[in-house]
Design an enzyme around this catalytic site. Structure first.
Site, mmCIF file in Angstrom:
data_model
loop_
_atom_site.group_PDB
_atom_site.id
_atom_site.type_symbol
_atom_site.label_atom_id
_atom_site.label_comp_id
_atom_site.label_asym_id
_atom_site.label_seq_id
_atom_site.Cartn_x
_atom_site.Cartn_y
_atom_site.Cartn_z
ATOM 1 C CE LYS A 13 4.771 -112.149 -15.112
ATOM 2 N NZ LYS A 13 4.316 -110.948 -15.850
ATOM 3 N NE ARG A 88 6.269 -108.149 -10.916
ATOM 4 C CZ ARG A 88 5.040 -108.360 -11.378
ATOM 5 N NH1 ARG A 88 4.218 -109.159 -10.746
ATOM 6 N NH2 ARG A 88 4.656 -107.766 -12.489
ATOM 7 N NE ARG A 135 -1.143 -105.677 -20.369
ATOM 8 C CZ ARG A 135 -0.339 -106.241 -19.456
ATOM 9 N NH1 ARG A 135 -0.189 -107.542 -19.414
ATOM 10 N NH2 ARG A 135 0.331 -105.493 -18.608
ATOM 11 N NE ARG A 137 -2.168 -104.069 -16.117
ATOM 12 C CZ ARG A 137 -1.322 -105.029 -15.762
ATOM 13 N NH1 ARG A 137 -1.623 -106.291 -15.964
ATOM 14 N NH2 ARG A 137 -0.165 -104.716 -15.228
ATOM 15 N NE ARG A 148 4.110 -102.913 -15.788
ATOM 16 C CZ ARG A 148 3.190 -102.846 -16.762
ATOM 17 N NH1 ARG A 148 2.765 -101.685 -17.199
ATOM 18 N NH2 ARG A 148 2.704 -103.931 -17.267
#
Ligand code: AMP
Length: 193
Positions: A13, A88, A135, A137, A148
Site C-alpha cells: 500500500k 486502522r 524489507r 525495517r 502485526r
C-alpha cells in the site's frame, strides 16, 4: 481524489499510494511515516508511540487523531489526498468521518455519492511474511511481523466491511507485479480523477 489505502502490512500500500499520489499530484499521507519521523525526532508523541511500534501493536487511537487532524488541515490537503495506514480501527474511521465534516472537504458524507474510496489490497499471509522479511525495517523481525498481521486481522480488517457497506470499497488483488497492480488501481479509480 480522496483515497484511503487499506490492506495488511506488506501488501504494497505504501508503494502504490506513493506512486498514485505523485501521478495525481496530491499528498501521500502515511501515518506510519509521520510516527517514524516523530520517533527519530524524539518528540513527546514519538516517545509514547515507539514501544507500540516496536512491538507490532497499534499506537493508541487518541495519539493518531491529533496527527491526522493536523495534517488534514494543511493547505495542500484541500486538493485531495491518499491516506496510507489510516484509519486502522473502526474508532479511527468514525473519528475521520467527523473530521472530514469539520474541515469541509467535499464528499464528507457517507453513502455512495461520497467521493472517498477505500482501496483494499489483498495478499495472502505467506507472501506478506516473505515480503516483510526482505524489507528490513526496524519493526520487520519475524515476531513483530506475526503480531502485526494478527493485529491487522483483528482490528483493521473489519474496516473492509465498514467501507463495503457504504459502497466505497475498491478491492484489488495485490499479489501480482507492482506495475500490474498500479495499472489496475488506475483503471478502477479513474472515474474519480
Ligand atoms: P505502517 O508504516 O503503516 O506499517 O505503520 C507502522 C506502525 O506505526 C504500525 O505497526 C503501528 O504501530 C503504527 N501506526 C501507523 N498508523 C497507525 C494507525 N492508523 N493507528 C495505530 N497505529 C498506527
Amino acid at each position: 481524489m480522496q483515497l484511503i489505502f487499506m490492506g495488511p502490512p506488506g501488501a504494497g500500500k505504501g508503494t502504490q499510494a506513493q506512486l498514485l499520489a505523485a501521478l495525481w499530484k496530491i499528498p501521500h499521507i502515511s501515518t506510519g511515516d509521520i510516527l517514524r519521523a516523530c520517533v527519530v525526532a524524539k518528540t513527546a508523541l514519538g516517545q509514547k508511540a515507539k514501544a507500540y511500534m516496536d512491538a507490532g501493536e497499534l499506537v493508541p487511537d487518541e495519539l493518531l487523531m491529533d496527527i491526522v487532524q493536523e495534517r488534514m488541515n494543511e493547505p495542500d490537503a484541500r486538493a485531495g489526498w491518499i491516506l496510507d495506514g489510516f484509519p486502522r480501527t473502526v474508532a479511527q474511521a468514525a473519528f475521520f468521518d467527523k473530521l472530514l465534516c469539520e474541515v469541509g472537504t467535499e464528499g464528507s458524507q457517507s453513502g455512495k455519492d461520497c467521493a472517498i474510496r477505500a482501496v483494499n489490497l489483498d495478499v495472502p499471509d505467506n507472501v506478506l511474511v516473505t515480503r516483510l522479511l526482505s524489507r528490513g525495517r526496524q519493526d520487520d523481525n519475524e515476531e513483530t511481523i506475526r503480531r502485526r498481521l494478527q493485529v491487522y486481522r483483528e482490528q483493521t480488517e473489519p474496516l473492509i466491511e465498514f467501507y463495503s457497506a457504504r459502497e466505497q470499497l475498491v478491492a484489488v488483488d495485490g499479489d501480482r507485479d507492482m506495475e500490474v497492480v498500479t495499472a489496475e488501481l488506475q483503471q478502477a479509480l479513474s472515474g474519480d480523477s
